[in-house]
Design a protein around this motif. Structure first.
Motif, PDB file in Angstrom:
ATOM      1  N   HIS A 163       0.321  -0.452   2.643  1.00  0.00           N
ATOM      2  CA  HIS A 163      -0.353   0.055   3.844  1.00  0.00           C
ATOM      3  C   HIS A 163      -0.340  -1.052   4.895  1.00  0.00           C
ATOM      4  O   HIS A 163       0.091  -2.181   4.601  1.00  0.00           O
ATOM      5  CB  HIS A 163      -1.781   0.545   3.531  1.00  0.00           C
ATOM      6  CG  HIS A 163      -2.654  -0.434   2.785  1.00  0.00           C
ATOM      7  ND1 HIS A 163      -3.971  -0.182   2.495  1.00  0.00           N
ATOM      8  CD2 HIS A 163      -2.403  -1.668   2.266  1.00  0.00           C
ATOM      9  CE1 HIS A 163      -4.488  -1.212   1.833  1.00  0.00           C
ATOM     10  NE2 HIS A 163      -3.554  -2.107   1.694  1.00  0.00           N
ATOM     11  N   SER A 165      -3.017  -2.186   6.286  1.00  0.00           N
ATOM     12  CA  SER A 165      -4.322  -2.876   6.276  1.00  0.00           C
ATOM     13  C   SER A 165      -4.254  -4.395   6.038  1.00  0.00           C
ATOM     14  O   SER A 165      -5.114  -5.115   6.558  1.00  0.00           O
ATOM     15  CB  SER A 165      -5.251  -2.213   5.250  1.00  0.00           C
ATOM     16  OG  SER A 165      -5.404  -0.840   5.551  1.00  0.00           O
ATOM     17  N   ARG A 189       5.674   2.958  -0.815  1.00  0.00           N
ATOM     18  CA  ARG A 189       4.941   3.327  -2.040  1.00  0.00           C
ATOM     19  C   ARG A 189       5.902   3.887  -3.062  1.00  0.00           C
ATOM     20  O   ARG A 189       6.776   4.698  -2.729  1.00  0.00           O
ATOM     21  CB  ARG A 189       3.842   4.335  -1.743  1.00  0.00           C
ATOM     22  CG  ARG A 189       2.692   3.667  -1.020  1.00  0.00           C
ATOM     23  CD  ARG A 189       1.517   4.574  -0.824  1.00  0.00           C
ATOM     24  NE  ARG A 189       0.664   4.006   0.215  1.00  0.00           N
ATOM     25  CZ  ARG A 189      -0.383   4.596   0.728  1.00  0.00           C
ATOM     26  NH1 ARG A 189      -0.742   5.794   0.294  1.00  0.00           N
ATOM     27  NH2 ARG A 189      -1.100   3.994   1.666  1.00  0.00           N
ATOM     28  N   GLU A 191       6.397   6.267  -5.236  1.00  0.00           N
ATOM     29  CA  GLU A 191       5.885   7.562  -5.659  1.00  0.00           C
ATOM     30  C   GLU A 191       6.943   8.634  -5.448  1.00  0.00           C
ATOM     31  O   GLU A 191       7.882   8.450  -4.679  1.00  0.00           O
ATOM     32  CB  GLU A 191       4.581   7.923  -4.921  1.00  0.00           C
ATOM     33  CG  GLU A 191       4.712   8.030  -3.418  1.00  0.00           C
ATOM     34  CD  GLU A 191       3.361   8.336  -2.771  1.00  0.00           C
ATOM     35  OE1 GLU A 191       2.466   8.853  -3.444  1.00  0.00           O
ATOM     36  OE2 GLU A 191       3.209   8.047  -1.577  1.00  0.00           O
ATOM     37  N   GLU A 198       7.004  10.393   1.453  1.00  0.00           N
ATOM     38  CA  GLU A 198       8.202   9.564   1.343  1.00  0.00           C
ATOM     39  C   GLU A 198       7.808   8.272   0.654  1.00  0.00           C
ATOM     40  O   GLU A 198       6.625   7.907   0.635  1.00  0.00           O
ATOM     41  CB  GLU A 198       8.753   9.245   2.744  1.00  0.00           C
ATOM     42  CG  GLU A 198      10.056   9.956   3.101  1.00  0.00           C
ATOM     43  CD  GLU A 198      11.255   9.560   2.265  1.00  0.00           C
ATOM     44  OE1 GLU A 198      11.118   8.843   1.252  1.00  0.00           O
ATOM     45  OE2 GLU A 198      12.366   9.987   2.628  1.00  0.00           O
ATOM     46  N   GLN A 203       2.740   3.581   9.298  1.00  0.00           N
ATOM     47  CA  GLN A 203       1.303   3.720   9.559  1.00  0.00           C
ATOM     48  C   GLN A 203       0.947   3.108  10.907  1.00  0.00           C
ATOM     49  O   GLN A 203       1.660   2.246  11.429  1.00  0.00           O
ATOM     50  CB  GLN A 203       0.484   3.024   8.453  1.00  0.00           C
ATOM     51  CG  GLN A 203       0.478   3.822   7.146  1.00  0.00           C
ATOM     52  CD  GLN A 203      -0.531   3.320   6.145  1.00  0.00           C
ATOM     53  OE1 GLN A 203      -0.967   2.168   6.208  1.00  0.00           O
ATOM     54  NE2 GLN A 203      -0.912   4.176   5.202  1.00  0.00           N
TER      55      GLN A 203
END
Ligand code: FA5
Length: 338
Positions: A163, A165, A189, A191, A198, A203
């Motif tokens: 992310h 962050s 990620r 996943e 995706e 972000q």
């Protein structure tokens, strides 16, 4: 001889033909040149007069040759110019041009909104360390996001940020409050992908830190963004949610109305008030670098959202994977759009 040469010169219609005439009369073994060679055989008293005569003829022929050559050259040039003339009435050929990727266009919309609100736009590294991506953000070792299943780990122990962050931590370590930033960039990620997920996506992270920053400021900011994106009628909705780096935390959605009558809630991202543990982690990092502790006791809010969701709706792209498949039939539709 002059009387034969001049009409021949006039009759030459090409430079090559003219060269032939030139060779015939004034070339090394041309008629005039040969005539000059016969001077030696004349009695000395005739030589001078005859010599002057032949030279006059040669000069006349040479002048005629020069004039004709200039004419032929000009005509050749005129013909060339005429054949190469530009027809200004023809429609132009389209120039192939690039265009901004739809995600960049959404980013530009978003950062435009935040720049008008006085935010600074920053970017950060995609390769992160565990401390910035998780620990300093209060994500405990047992949190599922730290699982091998969700994070791309590098062999050296670092990772691809999951992310944006971690840029909260990096920015606060370098800068003192008050601050207002948005971070744009790619995240990764590990996943399974589907129409809305995706393994590489983007972000936009927001962070505001100061004194007496409240949840009301956060809600007002998200509402302002929604109006910037979808017009004055846009509404926002907040639902309690959990992120380790905020308390309280929420997910937010935007209700968007468009002229075609399609309207629905669009789940955009997460947000909340910066967790005191995050401020403490930043001050610890600052202290380790010989900087002053300035964050404990401050207040702030943060949010993070995925621009892909906005772009999918805005440009009617049904599958997130189309953005990055490099299919010219998709990306080609954004040619020339800047
Ligand atoms: C986060 O990543 C938090 N860092 C957001 C945040 C920041 C919360 C600051 C509080 C304060 P989350 O995992 O929900 O949260 O992802 C945020 C957004 O990224 C999602 O709402 C979604 O829009 C987008 N997103 C998440 N996973 C994917 C994916 N696989 N593909 C595309 N978009 C995704």
């Amino acid at each position: 001889m002059q009387h034969e040469a001049i009409p021949e010169i006039q009759a030459a219609t090409t430079l090559e033909a003219l060269q032939t005439v030139k060779t015939k009369y004034v070339g090394k073994s041309g008629l005039v040149t040969r005539e000059l060679g016969t001077l030696g055989k004349l009695p000395p008293e005739e030589r001078k007069a005859r010599g002057a005569e032949i030279n006059a003829v040669r000069q006349a022929i040479q002048d005629a040759l020069d004039t004709r050559e200039a004419t032929l050259r000009r005509e050749a040039l005129d013909a060339q110019l005429a054949s190469e003339a530009i027809d200004v009435t023809l429609p132009g050929l389209p120039l192939p041009s690039g265009g901004l990727h739809p995600i960049n266009r959404v980013y530009d919309d978003l950062t435009g909104i935040y720049e008008r609100l006085g935010y600074t736009v920053v970017e950060g590294p995609e390769v992160e360390d565990e401390h910035h991506n998780f620990e300093a953000l209060n994500v405990p070792w047992y949190h599922p996001a730290r699982d091998l299943q969700d994070t791309f780990w590098l062999e050296d122990g670092r990772l691809l940020r999951t992310h944006t962050s971690p840029m909260q931590i990096r920015y606060m370590t370098e800068h003192e409050p008050d601050l207002k930033i948005v971070v744009r960039g790619k995240v990764y990620r590990y996943e399974a992908t589907d129409a809305t997920h995706e393994s590489m996506f983007h972000q936009l992270e927001g962070l505001v830190v100061g004194d007496h920053i409240s949840m009301a400021d956060l809600k007002g900011t998200i509402a302002e963004m929604a109006r910037g994106l979808y017009g004055p009628g846009a509404k926002v909705r907040f639902q309690p949610s959990y992120y380790p780096f905020v308390e309280p935390g929420a997910d937010f959605a935007v209700y968007w109305d468009n002229p075609r009558g399609e309207s629905k809630w669009l789940e955009l991202g997460g947000c909340g008030m910066v967790h005191p543990s995050v401020f403490k982690a930043v001050d610890d990092l600052r202290e380790a670098q010989g900087k002053t502790r300035v964050y404990e006791g401050k207040t702030g809010f943060a949010f993070g959202l995925g621009p892909e969701r906005i772009a999918m709706l805005k440009y009617k792209i049904p599958d997130i994977r189309y953005f990055y498949a490099n299919d010219p039939r998709v990306i080609g539709q954004f040619r020339g759009e800047l």
